[in-house]
Structure formats: structure tokens, C-alpha cells
Write a protein that holds these residues in place. Structure first.
Motif, PDB file in Angstrom:
ATOM      1  N   PRO A 472       0.861  -1.193   0.000  1.00  0.00           N
ATOM      2  CA  PRO A 472       0.000   0.000   0.000  1.00  0.00           C
ATOM      3  C   PRO A 472       0.893   1.238   0.000  1.00  0.00           C
ATOM      4  O   PRO A 472       1.964   1.245   0.636  1.00  0.00           O
ATOM      5  CB  PRO A 472      -0.777  -0.131   1.316  1.00  0.00           C
ATOM      6  N   ARG A 473       0.480   2.247  -0.672  1.00  0.00           N
ATOM      7  CA  ARG A 473       1.333   3.431  -0.826  1.00  0.00           C
ATOM      8  C   ARG A 473       1.800   4.000   0.513  1.00  0.00           C
ATOM      9  O   ARG A 473       2.955   4.397   0.660  1.00  0.00           O
ATOM     10  CB  ARG A 473       0.577   4.506  -1.605  1.00  0.00           C
ATOM     11  N   ALA A 474       0.904   4.031   1.498  1.00  0.00           N
ATOM     12  CA  ALA A 474       1.194   4.740   2.747  1.00  0.00           C
ATOM     13  C   ALA A 474       2.400   4.183   3.491  1.00  0.00           C
ATOM     14  O   ALA A 474       3.065   4.904   4.235  1.00  0.00           O
ATOM     15  CB  ALA A 474      -0.030   4.711   3.660  1.00  0.00           C
ATOM     16  N   ILE A 475       2.682   2.887   3.316  1.00  0.00           N
ATOM     17  CA  ILE A 475       3.773   2.295   4.094  1.00  0.00           C
ATOM     18  C   ILE A 475       4.845   1.660   3.211  1.00  0.00           C
ATOM     19  O   ILE A 475       5.709   0.932   3.710  1.00  0.00           O
ATOM     20  CB  ILE A 475       3.245   1.272   5.115  1.00  0.00           C
ATOM     21  N   ALA A 476       4.814   1.926   1.916  1.00  0.00           N
ATOM     22  CA  ALA A 476       5.855   1.403   1.032  1.00  0.00           C
ATOM     23  C   ALA A 476       7.191   2.027   1.396  1.00  0.00           C
ATOM     24  O   ALA A 476       7.263   3.224   1.696  1.00  0.00           O
ATOM     25  CB  ALA A 476       5.508   1.714  -0.416  1.00  0.00           C
ATOM     26  N   PRO A 477       8.275   1.252   1.360  1.00  0.00           N
ATOM     27  CA  PRO A 477       9.584   1.834   1.688  1.00  0.00           C
ATOM     28  C   PRO A 477       9.939   2.984   0.752  1.00  0.00           C
ATOM     29  O   PRO A 477      10.554   3.967   1.161  1.00  0.00           O
ATOM     30  CB  PRO A 477      10.554   0.658   1.551  1.00  0.00           C
ATOM     31  N   PHE A 478       9.566   2.858  -0.515  1.00  0.00           N
ATOM     32  CA  PHE A 478       9.662   3.945  -1.491  1.00  0.00           C
ATOM     33  C   PHE A 478       8.378   3.938  -2.307  1.00  0.00           C
ATOM     34  O   PHE A 478       7.853   2.878  -2.650  1.00  0.00           O
ATOM     35  CB  PHE A 478      10.868   3.764  -2.416  1.00  0.00           C
ATOM     36  N   GLU A 479       7.886   5.121  -2.642  1.00  0.00           N
ATOM     37  CA  GLU A 479       6.662   5.195  -3.443  1.00  0.00           C
ATOM     38  C   GLU A 479       6.953   4.959  -4.915  1.00  0.00           C
ATOM     39  O   GLU A 479       6.163   4.354  -5.631  1.00  0.00           O
ATOM     40  CB  GLU A 479       6.006   6.558  -3.257  1.00  0.00           C
ATOM     41  N   VAL A 480       8.098   5.453  -5.376  1.00  0.00           N
ATOM     42  CA  VAL A 480       8.467   5.340  -6.789  1.00  0.00           C
ATOM     43  C   VAL A 480       9.919   4.896  -6.899  1.00  0.00           C
ATOM     44  O   VAL A 480      10.785   5.403  -6.169  1.00  0.00           O
ATOM     45  CB  VAL A 480       8.283   6.685  -7.535  1.00  0.00           C
ATOM     46  N   ALA A 481      10.171   3.951  -7.781  1.00  0.00           N
ATOM     47  CA  ALA A 481      11.547   3.561  -8.117  1.00  0.00           C
ATOM     48  C   ALA A 481      11.800   3.941  -9.571  1.00  0.00           C
ATOM     49  O   ALA A 481      11.028   3.560 -10.460  1.00  0.00           O
ATOM     50  CB  ALA A 481      11.746   2.069  -7.915  1.00  0.00           C
ATOM     51  N   ILE A 482      12.864   4.695  -9.803  1.00  0.00           N
ATOM     52  CA  ILE A 482      13.263   5.049 -11.170  1.00  0.00           C
ATOM     53  C   ILE A 482      14.404   4.130 -11.576  1.00  0.00           C
ATOM     54  O   ILE A 482      15.475   4.138 -10.949  1.00  0.00           O
ATOM     55  CB  ILE A 482      13.715   6.520 -11.265  1.00  0.00           C
ATOM     56  N   CYS A 483      14.164   3.306 -12.571  1.00  0.00           N
ATOM     57  CA  CYS A 483      15.178   2.364 -13.053  1.00  0.00           C
ATOM     58  C   CYS A 483      15.871   2.980 -14.275  1.00  0.00           C
ATOM     59  O   CYS A 483      15.267   3.092 -15.349  1.00  0.00           O
ATOM     60  CB  CYS A 483      14.553   1.040 -13.423  1.00  0.00           C
ATOM     61  N   ALA A 484      17.107   3.387 -14.074  1.00  0.00           N
ATOM     62  CA  ALA A 484      17.883   4.015 -15.143  1.00  0.00           C
ATOM     63  C   ALA A 484      18.664   2.929 -15.871  1.00  0.00           C
ATOM     64  O   ALA A 484      19.693   2.452 -15.380  1.00  0.00           O
ATOM     65  CB  ALA A 484      18.813   5.076 -14.571  1.00  0.00           C
TER      66      ALA A 484
END
Length: 577
Positions: A472-484
């Protein structure tokens, strides 16, 4: 946050002792590492989740008027002796001595300490009501720690305690906390139910559990889909399934049932419904200096005994045990497996479940090895039971207590519990205040706990798939991961990734930029395992077309979106996570 500067340590396989999904995924994603049985190190990734859970709890507790303090992990035994729980609590309470030989405990809960604070700090009715809470490490010496953080020995809890002048005030405080808990679990993004529950070892006269719905849950939750009724199966009242007792229609007969020591085997052998059989459970109670009193509990063969309800039966409410084989033979004349209420060798207290008390022509043990009785009827063949009461667990399809529908059952994981304690602890520890008339009165107390680290495990049990965690968004360690993809080779990838990273950060998004220059397959597999709600993939080929890939963790196909629109669409995707 940049992945190259963060500790990400995933495993391809979970340890052999990781039995359930949350334990396996927390180990594989690098959230926890085992130190000893039921004791874990919380690695940076796991601690991020815990801190987010704590943040939501603190915000709602503070908004509800509770005051945060911090009580110690180590507590003096004298307080536990005052409350009576030094002897009562059992081996889960870890006892120790200091260098001077004084007794201490490693706290599993803090009722004694908070009551000691209240009796020393609160003198007048003007200081009430008040609610103190803390978030602290707890320790319970579980006989068999298992399931990772779900049943560990060391864990983190939030516990709060309210103090009021009277029952009405205490009930109001209870409702305030109940409402706060409803908000907390809703904000955590969990599917849950608040259910009426037994008060257990904490004590008190009213309680509700907050159960996260999950197939692995150890608790059975009973609810009425047509109303708001919900309860732990231990507390749910089981209705009588018969409107009246029918007249006897068959003579009582002894039938041979060799090797049929269970109701299921008897019903199969006699080719009769299991619901026509009666199950016998033999208990014993003891008084010092007197022989044990033997009790015979009767429930229908297709039902299960509810030990919480048994513990509330008059005469058994002070404690009971299962009878020994010697006691059973002495009172019934045979070994377990063929016991029944007809013609016992010595008198026993017969307690019948509500449904059993209205049965007719039923089957029970004959008190002879290898034999049962058929056609047994009350009054004609044996006296009315000493007591008729609810002894069984409800089953799916039973009538709901509110009369609005029939009951359904699902599994849940207990992550929160609220109790109305009354004066259980204030009386034991003499926590009094001076009322408006200047007279001493006992404080009315409430107790409210949330298993912080258990919430993490419960959230994963409810939100995972074959690839990993789906936070769930509220407790995710990161909300977004950018994979370069191609970070070390492409300046365009570096610039576009940096721009997205900084813009998302400026919008208050908890984002991590994976700049480790790994192969795409490895990178994607790791982030699917770790489970942030949104993943953005930036690659040179896509940038040549002015696009990046956007993928929600619950989605199966990535969308190609214009680089200029990526942040807006990522935020929209997060809103639905």
C-alpha cells in the motif's frame, strides 16, 4: 535517495525456516535478518516501513489527544507482584535478576508501569481524563516463535492507557481510541475488520480486536455480511439449532463400535448423520485438600468446543484442566473414546451445549470399550443436565446474534486491540485521585495496543504476488523507483532520470533512483520483489522517441508515456495505489 548509496541486499531464495509469505519476502527483500529464534535485525529497508507505520500512528494518536511518553523495557518485579501478574503471567514473561539479586522483567506490556505513573502523578479529578501512549520494544518468550515478525519474541508495539474519573468517561475514552484505530488502519491501506473479542490475560470487561484479513491468519473472524456484526470466533455466541426437543422415537440400545473412538468414525460405522452424535469432554477442577471434581461437557459431534466460553462457566471460571485417564476410568468405568452421560460410575457435573440439550434419539458413548448408545433421550434415559449453556464455536451459516442474517467466517491477523479495563489495575496498585468532594476514588482505565512490526508482516500477507511484495502506498519503503537502464553509458539517461527524480522529490514523493548500472532483468526483479507502488523505466531507446515506461506494481503491462507527462501520470497512478 540513490540506490548506489543505499543498502539493498536481496536474496534469490528464502531460508528454509521461512514458512509463510511475509517471512519469506521480508528475508528475500532484505528487510530483516535473523539474529536468534524470534529475534530479528531490522535492516534499512524494513526500518523505513516501520517508521512510516509509526508516523501514521503518532499522527492519529496525537490528533485524538493522547500524550506520548516512553516507559522502560526493563521493569521491576515489585510492580508485577502488586498486580498479581508475577505469578499469573506464565513462562512468556522473561524474568531476570540484577547484580544485587533483585527481580526484574523484560516487559511484554506496560499496565503496571503506567498505573504506577498515574498513582504518583495524578492527584485530583482536575487532572483527568488523560491518555498516555508510547511506542516501545516488547519481549514475550514464546515457546515456539515462528512466522517471522508475525510471532516473534522481540517486537515493537504502540500501547496507550487512558485514565478517567468514572465509567462514563472511560467509555468515552474507549470510543475515542476505537475511532482513532479505525482511521489508523484505513490510512495504512489495509483491509481490516474491527471485531468484538475476549479480554484475555490483560483483563477487563470490553474489548475489540482489529484484524487484517488474510488467509494465513491464526484468528477466525465471524461476521454477518448483512450487518455490522463481527466478532472473534472465541466470543461469538452460538445459537441453539433446535426450536424444541422432540419426543423420543427410538429405544435406547447398545451397539458395538470397535475402534470407533471419534464421533466421525461412529457416524460412518452406523451410517447416521454426524449431527446425531454427541461428543463428550471430561474436565476436572480442584480445591486444596479435596478430591478433584469431574465435569462432563457435551457438544454435538459436528461442533468444536470453545475453551474461552468454557472458562466462563460457573464452577469452571476459577480454572480447570482436562481430566486424567485415571480420573476418567474411576468415574466412567472405561478409557476415553467411548464416554457418555448415561449411567456413569460416579456422579459428574454434566454441562450440555444449548443444542445438545434439545436433541433427541442421539448417539453417545456407552461407557464400555468398543460400544456406543443409540436412541438416547433426556429424562427417559438420563437426568436433565446440571447446566445448559453455550459451549461451542459458531459455524458458517449459523444465525447471526443480531438476527439480520447468517454468519460467514474468514481468517484474520490481529494487529490491534482495545480494552476497557475498569479498575483492575488501579485497584491492585491503589491508583486513586481525589474527586470533587475531596474523597479518594479509583481511576477507571482503558488499554489500547497496536503491533507495529506485526502490521508490516500482516500488510505483506494481504498484499503480495508471485513476484514479491505489493505495498500500500502509505507504508511502502519507497513510493516510486526510477530504473535508469544504461546509467553508465548514456548521458541522456542520466539527465532524464535525474530530472524525474528531482521533480518527484519536489512534489513530496518518496522516490529512489536506481543508478547501480545493473542489467534491466536484475533491476526489475529486485524492485518487483521490494514492491514500490510505481516503477519508471528510463532507457536510451525510449528517450529517442521522447518516452519512458510507467508501471504500477499491480499492473502487468508498462505504459509508454511522454517524458514531459511522466510525473503527472506517476502521481495519478500513485493515487490509486
Amino acid at each position: 535517495m540513490r540506490a548506489s548509496a543505499y543498502h539493498i541486499s536481496t536474496l534469490k531464495e528464502a531460508p528454509n525456516d521461512a514458512e509463510i509469505a511475509s517471512h519469506q519476502l521480508m528475508m528475500r527483500s532484505g528487510m530483516i535478518r535473523k539474529l536468534a529464534g524470534g529475534i530479528y535485525n531490522y535492516m534499512p529497508l524494513g526500518l523505513r516501513v516501520i517508521r512510516k507505520v509509526e508516523h501514521i500512528i503518532r499522527e492519529e494518536m496525537d490528533a485524538a489527544g493522547a500524550l506520548e511518553l516512553l516507559m522502560p523495557v526493563v521493569q521491576p518485579a515489585e510492580l508485577w507482584m502488586e498486580s498479581g501478574r508475577w505469578e499469573q503471567y506464565g513462562p512468556e514473561l522473561l524474568r531476570m535478576k540484577d547484580r544485587h539479586g533483585r527481580d526484574f522483567v523484560l516487559q511484554p506490556t506496560s499496565e503496571e508501569v503506567i498505573t504506577d505513573i498515574a498513582r504518583n502523578e495524578i492527584q485530583s479529578w482536575r487532572h483527568l481524563p488523560v491518555n498516555f501512549y508510547h511506542i516501545q520494544t516488547k519481549f514475550r518468550d514464546e515457546r515456539r516463535p515462528r512466522f517471522g515478525v508475525m510471532r516473534g519474541r522481540e517486537f515493537t508495539m504502540k500501547d496507550a492507557y487512558s485514565f478517567d474519573r468514572d465509567v462514563a468517561g472511560a467509555q468515552k475514552s474507549y470510543q475515542v481510541m476505537f475511532d482513532a484505530y479505525m482511521r489508523i488502519f484505513a490510512r495504512l491501506g489495509l483491509t481490516f475488520r474491527a471485531v468484538a473479542a475476549d479480554t484475555g490475560s490483560i483483563g477487563g470487561s470490553q474489548s475489540h480486536e482489529f484484524q487484517v484479513i488474510a488467509d494465513i491468519g491464526e484468528d477466525l473472524i465471524v461476521y454477518d455480511p448483512q450487518s455490522d456484526y463481527a466478532a472473534n470466533i472465541e466470543l461469538a455466541p452460538a445459537p441453539c439449532l433446535l426450536t424444541e426437543r422432540a419426543a423420543a422415537g427410538a429405544p435406547m440400545q447398545t451397539v458395538a463400535t470397535p475402534e470407533a473412538t471419534k464421533c466421525e468414525l461412529v457416524a460412518e460405522m452406523l451410517k447416521l448423520p454426524l449431527s446425531q452424535t454427541v461428543k463428550s469432554i471430561v474436565l476436572a477442577t480442584e480445591q486444596e485438600g479435596k478430591p478433584a471434581t469431574v465435569w462432563l461437557l457435551l457438544i454435538r459431534g459436528d461442533h468444536e468446543l470453545n475453551e474461552i466460553k468454557v472458562g466462563k462457566v460457573p464452577g469452571l471460571d476459577k480454572g480447570y484442566r482436562f481430566a486424567t485417564e485415571a480420573e476418567i476410568i474411576e468415574h466412567f468405568g472405561c478409557k476415553p473414546g467411548y464416554l457418555g452421560p448415561v449411567a456413569t460410575r460416579l456422579p459428574v457435573h454434566v454441562v450440555a451445549d444449548l443444542t445438545v440439550a434439545k436433541m433427541h434419539d442421539f448417539i453417545c458413548g456407552a461407557n464400555q470399550e468398543g460400544a456406543h448408545l443409540t436412541g438416547v433421550n433426556w429424562v427417559r434415559d438420563l437426568p436433565e443436565p446440571s447446566l445448559v449453556t453455550d459451549l461451542r464455536n459458531v459455524v458458517e451459516g449459523d444465525r447471526a446474534p443480531d438476527g439480520k442474517g447468517t454468519l460467514a467466517i474468514q481468517r484474520g491477523i490481529e494487529v490491534g486491540h482495545v480494552f476497557y479495563l475498569g479498575t483492575k489495575y488501579s485497584e491492585a496498585l491503589k491508583a486513586t485521585f481525589l474527586d470533587e468532594n475531596g474523597k479518594p476514588a479509583l481511576m477507571e482505565m482503558g488499554c489500547y495496543g497496536i503491533g507495529v512490526t506485526r502490521i508490516v508482516g500482516a500488510a505483506i500477507e494481504q498484499n503480495h504476488d508471485a513476484k514479491g511484495i505489493v505495498w500500500p502506498r502509505a507504508i511502502a519503503p519507497f513510493e516510486v523507483a526510477i530504473c535508469a537502464v544504461g546509467w553508465g553509458k548514456s548521458e541522456a539517461v542520466r539527465q532524464a532520470s535525474e530530472k524525474l527524480y528531482l521533480e518527484l522529490k519536489s512534489r513530496g514523493i518518496d522516490v529512489i533512483l536506481d543508478d547501480r548500472d545493473q542489467r534491466p532483468g536484475i533491476m526489475f526483479a529486485e524492485w518487483e520483489l521490494i514492491g514500490p507502488p510505481v516503477r519508471i523505466t528510463v532507457g536510451e531507446r525510449g528517450l529517442n522517441d521522447g518516452v519512458v515506461e510507467l508501471l504500477g506494481r499491480k499492473q502487468t503491462e508498462a505504459a509508454r508515456v511522454p517524458l514531459a507527462d511522466c510525473v503527472t501520470q506517476a502521481l495519478s497512478l500513485l493515487e490509486s495505489a
